[in-house]
Write a protein that holds these residues in place. Structure first.
Motif, PDB file in Angstrom:
ATOM      1  N   THR A 207      23.038 -35.498  29.712  1.00 13.77           N
ATOM      2  CA  THR A 207      22.259 -34.257  29.793  1.00 13.77           C
ATOM      3  C   THR A 207      21.186 -34.443  30.842  1.00 13.77           C
ATOM      4  OG1 THR A 207      22.570 -34.103  27.418  1.00 13.77           O
ATOM      5  CG2 THR A 207      20.934 -32.618  28.390  1.00 13.77           C
ATOM      6  N   LYS A 208      21.000 -33.445  31.652  1.00 14.80           N
ATOM      7  CA  LYS A 208      20.037 -33.547  32.758  1.00 14.80           C
ATOM      8  C   LYS A 208      18.611 -33.645  32.206  1.00 14.80           C
ATOM      9  CE  LYS A 208      20.244 -32.357  37.424  1.00 14.80           C
ATOM     10  NZ  LYS A 208      21.362 -32.430  38.261  1.00 14.80           N
ATOM     11  N   ASN A 209      17.826 -34.520  32.806  1.00 15.88           N
ATOM     12  CA  ASN A 209      16.425 -34.658  32.386  1.00 15.88           C
ATOM     13  C   ASN A 209      15.624 -35.166  33.586  1.00 15.88           C
ATOM     14  OD1 ASN A 209      13.941 -35.398  31.406  1.00 15.88           O
ATOM     15  ND2 ASN A 209      14.734 -36.366  29.540  1.00 15.88           N
ATOM     16  N   THR A 210      14.867 -34.285  34.205  1.00 14.71           N
ATOM     17  CA  THR A 210      14.144 -34.665  35.420  1.00 14.71           C
ATOM     18  C   THR A 210      12.659 -34.958  35.139  1.00 14.71           C
ATOM     19  OG1 THR A 210      13.866 -32.300  35.848  1.00 14.71           O
ATOM     20  CG2 THR A 210      15.647 -33.388  37.025  1.00 14.71           C
ATOM     21  N   THR A 211      12.314 -35.127  33.861  1.00 16.63           N
ATOM     22  CA  THR A 211      10.899 -35.287  33.507  1.00 16.63           C
ATOM     23  C   THR A 211      10.238 -36.455  34.237  1.00 16.63           C
ATOM     24  OG1 THR A 211      11.478 -34.481  31.343  1.00 16.63           O
ATOM     25  CG2 THR A 211       9.316 -35.492  31.555  1.00 16.63           C
ATOM     26  N   ALA A 212      10.888 -37.609  34.240  1.00 19.78           N
ATOM     27  CA  ALA A 212      10.251 -38.789  34.849  1.00 19.78           C
ATOM     28  C   ALA A 212      10.026 -38.557  36.342  1.00 19.78           C
ATOM     29  CB  ALA A 212      11.112 -40.024  34.629  1.00 19.78           C
ATOM     30  N   TYR A 213      11.027 -37.954  36.995  1.00 17.29           N
ATOM     31  CA  TYR A 213      10.856 -37.724  38.430  1.00 17.29           C
ATOM     32  C   TYR A 213       9.753 -36.697  38.689  1.00 17.29           C
ATOM     33  CZ  TYR A 213      11.472 -37.079  43.298  1.00 17.29           C
ATOM     34  OH  TYR A 213      11.203 -37.038  44.639  1.00 17.29           O
ATOM     35  N   GLU A 214       9.700 -35.685  37.866  1.00 18.84           N
ATOM     36  CA  GLU A 214       8.632 -34.673  38.050  1.00 18.84           C
ATOM     37  C   GLU A 214       7.262 -35.311  37.845  1.00 18.84           C
ATOM     38  OE1 GLU A 214       9.752 -31.540  35.383  1.00 18.84           O
ATOM     39  OE2 GLU A 214      11.588 -31.195  36.527  1.00 18.84           O
ATOM     40  N   ASN A 215       7.152 -36.175  36.835  1.00 18.65           N
ATOM     41  CA  ASN A 215       5.873 -36.879  36.623  1.00 18.65           C
ATOM     42  C   ASN A 215       5.506 -37.703  37.855  1.00 18.65           C
ATOM     43  OD1 ASN A 215       5.462 -35.890  34.098  1.00 18.65           O
ATOM     44  ND2 ASN A 215       6.224 -37.697  33.016  1.00 18.65           N
TER      45      ASN A 215
ATOM     46  N   GLU B 229      29.352 -42.984  24.439  1.00 15.74           N
ATOM     47  CA  GLU B 229      28.818 -42.097  23.408  1.00 15.74           C
ATOM     48  C   GLU B 229      27.449 -42.601  22.927  1.00 15.74           C
ATOM     49  OE1 GLU B 229      30.362 -41.071  19.064  1.00 15.74           O
ATOM     50  OE2 GLU B 229      31.947 -40.934  20.578  1.00 15.74           O
ATOM     51  N   ALA B 230      27.356 -43.895  22.662  1.00 10.30           N
ATOM     52  CA  ALA B 230      26.099 -44.455  22.150  1.00 10.30           C
ATOM     53  C   ALA B 230      25.001 -44.353  23.210  1.00 10.30           C
ATOM     54  CB  ALA B 230      26.318 -45.910  21.750  1.00 10.30           C
ATOM     55  N   ALA B 231      25.367 -44.612  24.459  1.00  9.74           N
ATOM     56  CA  ALA B 231      24.364 -44.558  25.535  1.00  9.74           C
ATOM     57  C   ALA B 231      23.878 -43.128  25.748  1.00  9.74           C
ATOM     58  CB  ALA B 231      24.951 -45.122  26.824  1.00  9.74           C
ATOM     59  N   ALA B 232      24.817 -42.189  25.713  1.00 10.57           N
ATOM     60  CA  ALA B 232      24.434 -40.787  25.923  1.00 10.57           C
ATOM     61  C   ALA B 232      23.495 -40.333  24.813  1.00 10.57           C
ATOM     62  CB  ALA B 232      25.683 -39.918  25.985  1.00 10.57           C
ATOM     63  N   ALA B 233      23.772 -40.760  23.591  1.00  7.97           N
ATOM     64  CA  ALA B 233      22.916 -40.367  22.470  1.00  7.97           C
ATOM     65  C   ALA B 233      21.523 -40.992  22.625  1.00  7.97           C
ATOM     66  CB  ALA B 233      23.560 -40.823  21.157  1.00  7.97           C
TER      67      ALA B 233
ATOM     68  N   ALA C  66      15.652 -39.538  24.565  1.00  8.34           N
ATOM     69  CA  ALA C  66      14.443 -39.980  25.289  1.00  8.34           C
ATOM     70  C   ALA C  66      13.787 -38.791  25.983  1.00  8.34           C
ATOM     71  CB  ALA C  66      14.823 -41.033  26.318  1.00  8.34           C
ATOM     72  N   VAL C  67      12.465 -38.906  26.153  1.00  3.23           N
ATOM     73  CA  VAL C  67      11.715 -37.832  26.799  1.00  3.23           C
ATOM     74  C   VAL C  67      11.733 -37.994  28.325  1.00  3.23           C
ATOM     75  CG1 VAL C  67       9.429 -36.723  26.937  1.00  3.23           C
ATOM     76  CG2 VAL C  67      10.249 -37.650  24.759  1.00  3.23           C
TER      77      VAL C  67
ATOM     78  N   VAL D 125      27.999 -53.754  27.978  1.00  3.65           N
ATOM     79  CA  VAL D 125      26.844 -52.851  27.862  1.00  3.65           C
ATOM     80  C   VAL D 125      26.095 -53.215  26.579  1.00  3.65           C
ATOM     81  CG1 VAL D 125      26.139 -50.443  27.544  1.00  3.65           C
ATOM     82  CG2 VAL D 125      28.091 -50.975  29.011  1.00  3.65           C
ATOM     83  N   VAL D 126      24.780 -53.362  26.693  1.00  3.46           N
ATOM     84  CA  VAL D 126      23.980 -53.630  25.492  1.00  3.46           C
ATOM     85  C   VAL D 126      22.943 -52.518  25.383  1.00  3.46           C
ATOM     86  CG1 VAL D 126      22.449 -55.276  24.319  1.00  3.46           C
ATOM     87  CG2 VAL D 126      24.273 -56.118  25.810  1.00  3.46           C
ATOM     88  N   ILE D 127      22.854 -51.919  24.205  1.00  2.00           N
ATOM     89  CA  ILE D 127      21.940 -50.793  24.032  1.00  2.00           C
ATOM     90  C   ILE D 127      20.799 -51.188  23.101  1.00  2.00           C
ATOM     91  CG2 ILE D 127      21.724 -48.399  23.222  1.00  2.00           C
ATOM     92  CD1 ILE D 127      24.612 -47.988  24.092  1.00  2.00           C
ATOM     93  N   ALA D 128      19.598 -51.067  23.603  1.00  2.00           N
ATOM     94  CA  ALA D 128      18.384 -51.287  22.812  1.00  2.00           C
ATOM     95  C   ALA D 128      18.430 -52.615  22.060  1.00  2.00           C
ATOM     96  CB  ALA D 128      18.183 -50.127  21.848  1.00  2.00           C
TER      97      ALA D 128
END
Ligand code: TPP
Length: 567
Positions: A347-355, A210-214, A219-220, A322-325
C-alpha cells in the motif's frame, strides 16, 4: 597423450577455457606470466575474442579482475604457481568479500610431478604442492586442480559455473604440461552452461510477502534502505520497483551507493548513521518500520556500532531469506522474488518522504577561496561533482575518499564503485585498470589517497599501455589521514613522492598520458578543463596537494566512533 591423433590443434584445454570465459562475457584477462602458465597463456590468447592485459604484479591483476567483474558479472586473472598465487590472494579475498565471481587461474605443476617426491621452484622448498590450494580454500568457494585431460572439461566447467552461481571467486589450477595437448573432449564449441537458477519456495515466498505487507501496512512512516547485497541478489531493479510502488522514502547503505538511482523522486541519500547524508539518518532512525534489502552491518558501516536501529522495527531481506521484526524468518525466499511480490501488494505510503521534504535544508556550499588560496578538499569535490555525467563513473579508494565520494550526487547512469567490506588500500589502482577496461565508453574518475597509491602504483603503466583514458585525482595530503583520525602516531606520516614524476617515468614517451600538479582552485579548474577537453583521450593524472589536516567532517566523526569501538 590421449586422443592427440584424432583432434585438431584448437581442441585443447587452453582453448576450451578461453571459449568458456568468452561465453560468460569476459573479453579481457589480467595476467602475469611465469613458466608454469606460459603454454596456458599461449592457448588462451590464441582465442581471438580474448585480450591479454599483462599486469605489473599479481595483486593488481587480481584487483583488476575485481574491478572488471563489477560491471561484466565475471572476470579472470591468470598467474603462476605459488609465487603468483600467494601474491594474488589478497585481491581474491577482497573479491570474495564483495561477492564477485573472479576466476583465478593458476598455471600449476606438471601433472607427472604429483605423487613424486620432487621439490619444485617457486615453492617453499618442500615436496608438497598443496600449500597454494590450502590458502585458496579460505578465500574461494570452489577449487579445481586439473591434472588430467579426461576430466578437465568438467572440472573447469564446474568451477566456472560455481563462481557464477555463488557469485564468489573460484580457483582453477592447471598443470603446466596439459593446456596445449589436443583431446577429444575439447573438439567442439562448448555446449552453453546449463546453470540451474535457484528458485524460491512458492509457499514460503507467499507467506513472507503477506507477512511483510501486513507489517509495513501497519506502520505510519516506513522507509526503504538498500544494502550492498542487492548486487549479488541481482535485485536492484526489483528494489526500485518496490520504491516506486510503495512511495516510501528510499535510501542506501554506503556500500550500496551506485546500485540505486539517486535521481529517484523519493531518494533521501546514504544511511550511514552519524556520518550519512544530512536528514537521511534522522528519517530512517525515526521511522517505525524499515526494510533493509541486502544489508551488511559491520563495525564500519555501523559507525562503530552506533546506529540507532531496532530489530523489532526491521524487515531484513537477504539474498535468500527474509526476517521480519526479529521474529518470523522465511528461508528459500529469493530477494528478487520477494521484492517483486511485495511491490505488487504494497500500500502506498509517502509519509516519511513528505516529512523529509518538510524538514530538509540543502547542504551549504564551502566558503569561496581567496585567489590562489591553498586548495581545500571540499573545493576539490565541488569541482569533481560538476564533472559527473551518465558517461562517467567514480572509483573511491579506502581513506577520506570514501567519505568525500560518498557525498557526490550521482547523475543517472553514472557508475560508482569502492571496496567497503575488505577495504584494502591499493585496491583502486588495480580495480581502475579492470573497471575502465570493462566499460570503455565511460570515463572513470578515480579518487586515490597518496598512501594507497604507493601500494599498487605500477599498474598505471598498464593503463597507459592499454590506452585507457581515466582521470586519476591523486590526493596528496602527506599521510594515512583516515588512520590519523582513528588513532595517530608517527607511522601515519608517509614519504612524499613526486607523483606526477613517477607516472611520467612509467609513460616513458610511449602512449597518451597527461599530468598536472595543482595547489589552488585556479590550477584545478584549468587542469579539469584540459583533462576533459584537449586531453580527453589521454590518461589524465592530476596530483592535488592539500593540507595534511584537511578532511571531510564525516571522517572526523566516524574516526572517533571507530576508535572507541576499537578500544
Ligand atoms: N594495509 C592494507 C592493505 N589495507 C589497509 N586498509 C590498511 C593497511 C590500513 N589502512 C587503512 S586506510 C590507510 C591504511 C594504512 C591509509 C590510507 O591513506 P591514503 O590512501 O593516503 O588516504 P587518506 O586516508 O589520506 O585519505
Amino acid at each position: 597423450m590421449e586422443g592427440a591423433e584424432v583432434c585438431n590443434k584448437d581442441a585443447t584445454m587452453g582453448r576450451h577455457l578461453a571459449r568458456r570465459l568468452v561465453e560468460i562475457g569476459i573479453t579481457d584477462i589480467f595476467t602475469v606470466p611465469g613458466d608454469f602458465n606460459l603454454t596456458l597463456l599461449d592457448h588462451l590468447i590464441a582465442e581471438p575474442r580474448l585480450k591479454n592485459i599483462g599486469c605489473c604484479n599479481e595483486l593488481n591483476a587480481g584487483y583488476a579482475a575485481d574491478g572488471y567483474a563489477r560491471t561484466r558479472g565475471a572476470a579472470a586473472c591468470v598467474v603462476t604457481f605459488t609465487v603468483g598465487g600467494l601474491s594474488v590472494i589478497n585481491a581474491i579475498a577482497g573479491a570474495n568479500s564483495e561477492n564477485l565471481p573472479v576466476i583465478c587461474i593458476v598455471g600449476g605443476p606438471n601433472s607427472n610431478d604429483f605423487g613424486t617426491n620432487r621439490i619444485l621452484h617457486h615453492t617453499i622448498g618442500i615436496p608438497d604442492f598443496s600449500q597454494e590450494l590450502r590458502c585458496f580454500q579460505t578465500v574461494t568457494c570452489y577449487q579445481a586442480v586439473v591434472t588430467h585431460l579426461e576430466d578437465a572439461h568438467e572440472q573447469i566447467d564446474r568451477a566456472i559455473a560455481t563462481a557464477l552461481k555463488e557469485s564468489k571467486p573460484v580457483y582453477i589450477s592447471i598443470s603446466c604440461n596439459l593446456p596445449g595437448i589436443p583431446h577429444p573432449t575439447f573438439i567442439r564449441e562448448p555446449i552453453p552452461f546449463s546453470l540451474v537458477d535457484r528458485t524460491s519456495n512458492p509457499a514460503e515466498l507467499e507467506a513472507a510477502v503477506e507477512a511483510a505487507a501486513a507489517f509495513l501496512g501497519n506502520a505510519v512512516k516506513p522507509v526503504l534502505v538498500g544494502g550492498p547485497k542487492l548486487r549479488v541478489a541481482k535485485a536492484a531493479e526489483a528494489f526500485v520497483e518496490l520504491a516506486d510502488a510503495s512511495g516510501y522514502a528510499l535510501s542506501v547503505m554506503p556500500a550500496a551507493k551506485g546500485m540505486v538511482p539517486e535521481t529517484h523522486e523519493h531518494f533521501i541519500g546514504t544511511y550511514w548513521g552519524a556520518v550519512g547524508t544530512s536528514f537521511c539518518s534522522e528519517i530512517v532512525e525515526s521511522a517505525d518500520a524499515y526494510l533493509f534489502a541486502g544489508p551488511i552491518f559491520n563495525d564500519y558501516s555501523s559507525v562503530g556500532y552506533s546506529l540507532l536501529l531496532k530489530k523489532e522495527k526491521a524487515i531484513i531481506v537477504q539474498p535468500d531469506r527474509v526476517v521480519i521484526a526479529n521474529g518470523p524468518a522465511f528461508g528459500t525466499v529469493l530477494m528478487k522474488d520477494f521484492l517483486e511480490g511485495l511491490a505488487k501488494v504494497i500500500t502506498k505510503n509517502t509519509t516519511a518522504y513528505e516529512n523529509y521534504e518538510r524538514i530538509f535544508v540543502p547542504d551549504g556550499t564551502p566558503n569561496a577561496p581567496e585567489p590562489n588560496e591553498p586548495l581545500r578538499v571540499n573545493i576539490l569535490f565541488q569541482h569533481i561533482q560538476k564533472m559527473l555525467t551518465d558517461n562517467t563513473a567514480v572509483l573511491a579508494e579506502t581513506g577520506d575518499s570514501w567519505f568525500n565520494c560518498q557525498k557526490l550526487k550521482l547523475p543517472a547512469g553514472c557508475g560508482y564503485e569502492f571496496q567497503m567490506q575488505y577495504g584494502s588500500i591499493g585496491w583502486s589502482v588495480g580495480a581502475l585498470l579492470g573497471y575502465a577496461q570493462s566499460i570503455p565508453d565511460k570515463r572513470v574518475i578515480a579518487c586515490i589517497g597518496d598512501g594507497s597509491f604507493q601500494v599498487t602504483v605500477q599498474d598505471v603503466s598498464t593503463m597507459i599501455r592499454n590506452e585507457q583514458k581515466s582521470i586519476i585525482f591523486l590526493i596528496n595530503n602527506g599521510g594515512y589521514t583516515i588512520e590519523v583520525e582513528i588513532h595517530d602516531g608517527p607511522y601515519n606520516v608517509i614519504k612524499n613522492w613526486n607523483y606526477t614524476g613517477v607516472v611520467e617515468a612509467f609513460h616513458n614517451d610511449e602512449g597518451k598520458l597527461w599530468t598536472a600538479k595543482v595547489k589552488c582552485e585556479e590550477e584545478l579548474i584549468e587542469a579539469i578543463a584540459t583533462a576533459t577537453g584537449e586531453k580527453e583521450d589521454h590518461l589524465c593524472f592530476i596530483e592535488v596537494i592539500v593540507h595534511k589536516d584537511d578532511t571531510s567532517k564525516e571522517l572526523l566523526e566516524w574516526g572517533s566512533r571507530v576508535c572507541s569501538a576499537n578500544s
